[in-house]
Design an enzyme around this catalytic site. Structure first.
Site, PDB file in Angstrom:
ATOM      1  N   GLY A  61       0.818  -1.209   0.000  1.00 51.52           N
ATOM      2  CA  GLY A  61       0.000   0.000   0.000  1.00 51.52           C
ATOM      3  C   GLY A  61       0.850   1.257   0.000  1.00 51.52           C
ATOM      4  O   GLY A  61       0.519   2.253   0.650  1.00 51.52           O
ATOM      5  N   ALA A  62       1.942   1.229  -0.751  1.00 47.73           N
ATOM      6  CA  ALA A  62       2.924   2.322  -0.707  1.00 47.73           C
ATOM      7  C   ALA A  62       2.651   3.433  -1.700  1.00 47.73           C
ATOM      8  O   ALA A  62       3.448   4.363  -1.821  1.00 47.73           O
ATOM      9  CB  ALA A  62       4.327   1.755  -0.946  1.00 47.73           C
ATOM     10  N   ASN A  63       1.537   3.370  -2.413  1.00 47.39           N
ATOM     11  CA  ASN A  63       1.282   4.397  -3.426  1.00 47.39           C
ATOM     12  C   ASN A  63       0.630   5.652  -2.847  1.00 47.39           C
ATOM     13  O   ASN A  63       0.572   6.685  -3.505  1.00 47.39           O
ATOM     14  CB  ASN A  63       0.390   3.839  -4.539  1.00 47.39           C
ATOM     15  CG  ASN A  63      -0.954   3.374  -4.014  1.00 47.39           C
ATOM     16  OD1 ASN A  63      -1.026   2.324  -3.380  1.00 47.39           O
ATOM     17  ND2 ASN A  63      -2.011   4.134  -4.245  1.00 47.39           N
ATOM     18  N   THR A  64       0.153   5.580  -1.591  1.00 51.71           N
ATOM     19  CA  THR A  64      -0.547   6.728  -1.027  1.00 51.71           C
ATOM     20  C   THR A  64      -0.489   6.684   0.497  1.00 51.71           C
ATOM     21  O   THR A  64      -0.076   5.677   1.098  1.00 51.71           O
ATOM     22  CB  THR A  64      -2.018   6.738  -1.481  1.00 51.71           C
ATOM     23  OG1 THR A  64      -2.649   7.965  -1.083  1.00 51.71           O
ATOM     24  CG2 THR A  64      -2.785   5.574  -0.879  1.00 51.71           C
ATOM     25  N   GLY A  65      -0.903   7.784   1.136  1.00 50.11           N
ATOM     26  CA  GLY A  65      -1.031   7.815   2.585  1.00 50.11           C
ATOM     27  C   GLY A  65       0.258   7.540   3.328  1.00 50.11           C
ATOM     28  O   GLY A  65       1.353   7.866   2.869  1.00 50.11           O
ATOM     29  N   ILE A  66       0.124   6.901   4.497  1.00 46.34           N
ATOM     30  CA  ILE A  66       1.308   6.667   5.318  1.00 46.34           C
ATOM     31  C   ILE A  66       2.265   5.695   4.631  1.00 46.34           C
ATOM     32  O   ILE A  66       3.476   5.769   4.847  1.00 46.34           O
ATOM     33  CB  ILE A  66       0.938   6.182   6.733  1.00 46.34           C
ATOM     34  CG1 ILE A  66       0.315   4.791   6.718  1.00 46.34           C
ATOM     35  CG2 ILE A  66       0.018   7.171   7.429  1.00 46.34           C
ATOM     36  CD1 ILE A  66       0.096   4.229   8.104  1.00 46.34           C
ATOM     37  N   GLY A  67       1.746   4.802   3.796  1.00 49.25           N
ATOM     38  CA  GLY A  67       2.613   3.856   3.109  1.00 49.25           C
ATOM     39  C   GLY A  67       3.636   4.545   2.238  1.00 49.25           C
ATOM     40  O   GLY A  67       4.802   4.134   2.178  1.00 49.25           O
ATOM     41  N   SER A 190      -4.335  -0.865  14.587  1.00 49.74           N
ATOM     42  CA  SER A 190      -5.104   0.324  14.945  1.00 49.74           C
ATOM     43  C   SER A 190      -5.553   0.193  16.390  1.00 49.74           C
ATOM     44  O   SER A 190      -5.710  -0.914  16.918  1.00 49.74           O
ATOM     45  CB  SER A 190      -6.335   0.453  14.042  1.00 49.74           C
ATOM     46  OG  SER A 190      -7.279   1.353  14.591  1.00 49.74           O
ATOM     47  N   TYR A 217     -13.578  -3.937   9.694  1.00 49.49           N
ATOM     48  CA  TYR A 217     -12.254  -3.306   9.782  1.00 49.49           C
ATOM     49  C   TYR A 217     -11.679  -3.489  11.181  1.00 49.49           C
ATOM     50  O   TYR A 217     -10.521  -3.891  11.360  1.00 49.49           O
ATOM     51  CB  TYR A 217     -12.370  -1.822   9.440  1.00 49.49           C
ATOM     52  CG  TYR A 217     -11.115  -1.017   9.696  1.00 49.49           C
ATOM     53  CD1 TYR A 217     -10.069  -1.006   8.778  1.00 49.49           C
ATOM     54  CD2 TYR A 217     -10.976  -0.256  10.856  1.00 49.49           C
ATOM     55  CE1 TYR A 217      -8.919  -0.259   9.005  1.00 49.49           C
ATOM     56  CE2 TYR A 217      -9.830   0.491  11.093  1.00 49.49           C
ATOM     57  CZ  TYR A 217      -8.811   0.479  10.163  1.00 49.49           C
ATOM     58  OH  TYR A 217      -7.672   1.218  10.392  1.00 49.49           O
TER      59      TYR A 217
END
Length: 342
Positions: A61-67, A190, A217
């Site tokens: 998930g490195a394309n956006t956000g914290i990743g 989380s 979730y």
């Protein structure tokens, strides 16, 4: 997202009425900002001198956000960074942006969809063919607000995406990590794991909750911590460590599966009170690279980088073992292990 939608409405709805009372509104905003500032981690990545030259890291998930910020930090430390993303287009943009910002051209995109066990297996085989070592694995990819449905493989979609995919990916790459000195696995969880439960009927899409959009979730975030607990036990005779981490209340794209009104509300509240994605990446980076975390395994790290006890259910060793056994069966990992050893 680390608050349930119900909680968000209950906590923040008074702000709208306070808006008609400027003094009280101002005081409330100041208090919230103070709390937010105090909740920030004291550990700062830029003050950490650790260099990752010669090491390889994978961030899902490195394309956006914290990743993306986690991957960027590793690249700044001269690591070989593999961006494990679902989207070729979005992942490609992230790859170019990280290369531009860090000057590190050893950043590479590889495609994986963690909701598909077949995709995870293809990705893992590609990695094992291409890489001779793996020093850091960050299981960051996750989603909330997904439809209550099953995948073509018969697995509940949220559980497959947030838990079973990372479970399988980690296990398939363990041998590669054992060849790397002091390798580290970080599972992004989380604080909402405290609201989760493990109902094994959910895995096949049975007895699903219908009243809460984010119940599944929460359940997967609990599973992430239980997975960390059992994996630590299984790695006790190796140099590989594993931790679970809470990134904090973060402004990210995790709400992209909700309707427009909910996304607007989330972004409005988050603009004033939540961490940025860059700030939210700090606790994960701390677990992955800091000298303080060397040799630490099986622990849960809070958003301020402090060692914190997860909820009692997340510390249930018998439940963690049962969850592992069920996950092995559902992902076909047990059969593969048997074939490899026969």
């Amino acid at each position: 997202m680390d608050l349930s939608l119900t909680d968000m409405f209950l906590i923040f709805s008074p702000l709208f009425s306070l808006a008609s009372h400027p003094v009280w509104f101002t005081v409330s905003v100041v208090l919230f900002l103070i709390v937010r500032l105090q909740s920030r981690a004291q550990w700062r990545p830029r003050d950490c001198p650790v260099d990752l030259t010669g090491k390889t890291a994978i961030v899902t998930g490195a394309n956006t956000g914290i990743g993306r910020y986690i991957a960027q930090d590793f690249a700044q430390r001269n690591a070989r960074v593999i961006l494990a993303c679902q989207s070729l287009e979005r992942g490609g943009r992230a790859e170019q942006e990280i290369r531009r910002r860090t000057g590190n051209n050893n950043v590479h995109l590889r495609i994986v969809n963690t909701s598909s066990m077949e995709s995870v297996r293809r990705f893992s085989e590609q990695i094992k063919k291409e890489e001779k070592r793996l020093d850091i694995l960050v299981n960051n990819a996750g989603a909330t607000g997904l439809q209550l449905t099953t995948t073509p493989e018969g697995l509940e979609l949220t559980i497959a995406t947030n838990y079973l995919g990372p479970f399988l990916l980690t296990n398939l790459l363990l041998d590669l990590m054992k060849c790397s000195p002091n390798a580290r696995i970080v599972n992004v969880s989380s604080m909402n794991h405290k609201r989760g439960k493990v109902d094994f009927r959910h895995f096949k899409g049975e007895n699903l909750p219908r009243r809460s959009l984010d119940a599944m979730y929460n359940n997967t975030k609990l599973m992430n911590v239980l997975f960390t607990l059992e994996l630590c036990n299984r790695l006790r005779h190796t140099a590989v460590t594993v931790t679970a981490v809470h990134p904090g209340l973060v402004m990210s794209e995790i709400m992209r599966n909700y309707n427009l009104l909910i996304r607007i509300l989330f972004n409005l509240i988050g603009f004033f009170f939540f961490k940025s994605s860059e700030e939210g990446a700090v606790s994960t980076i701390y677990c992955a690279v800091s000298e303080e975390m060397e040799g630490v395994s099986g622990k849960y790290i809070d958003s301020d980088c402090s060692l914190t006890l997860p909820c009692p259910t997340a510390r249930d060793k018998a439940l963690a073992k049962k969850l592992w056994d069920v996950s092995e069966s559902l992902t076909g990992l047990h059969e593969q292990t048997t074939e490899e050893t026969s």
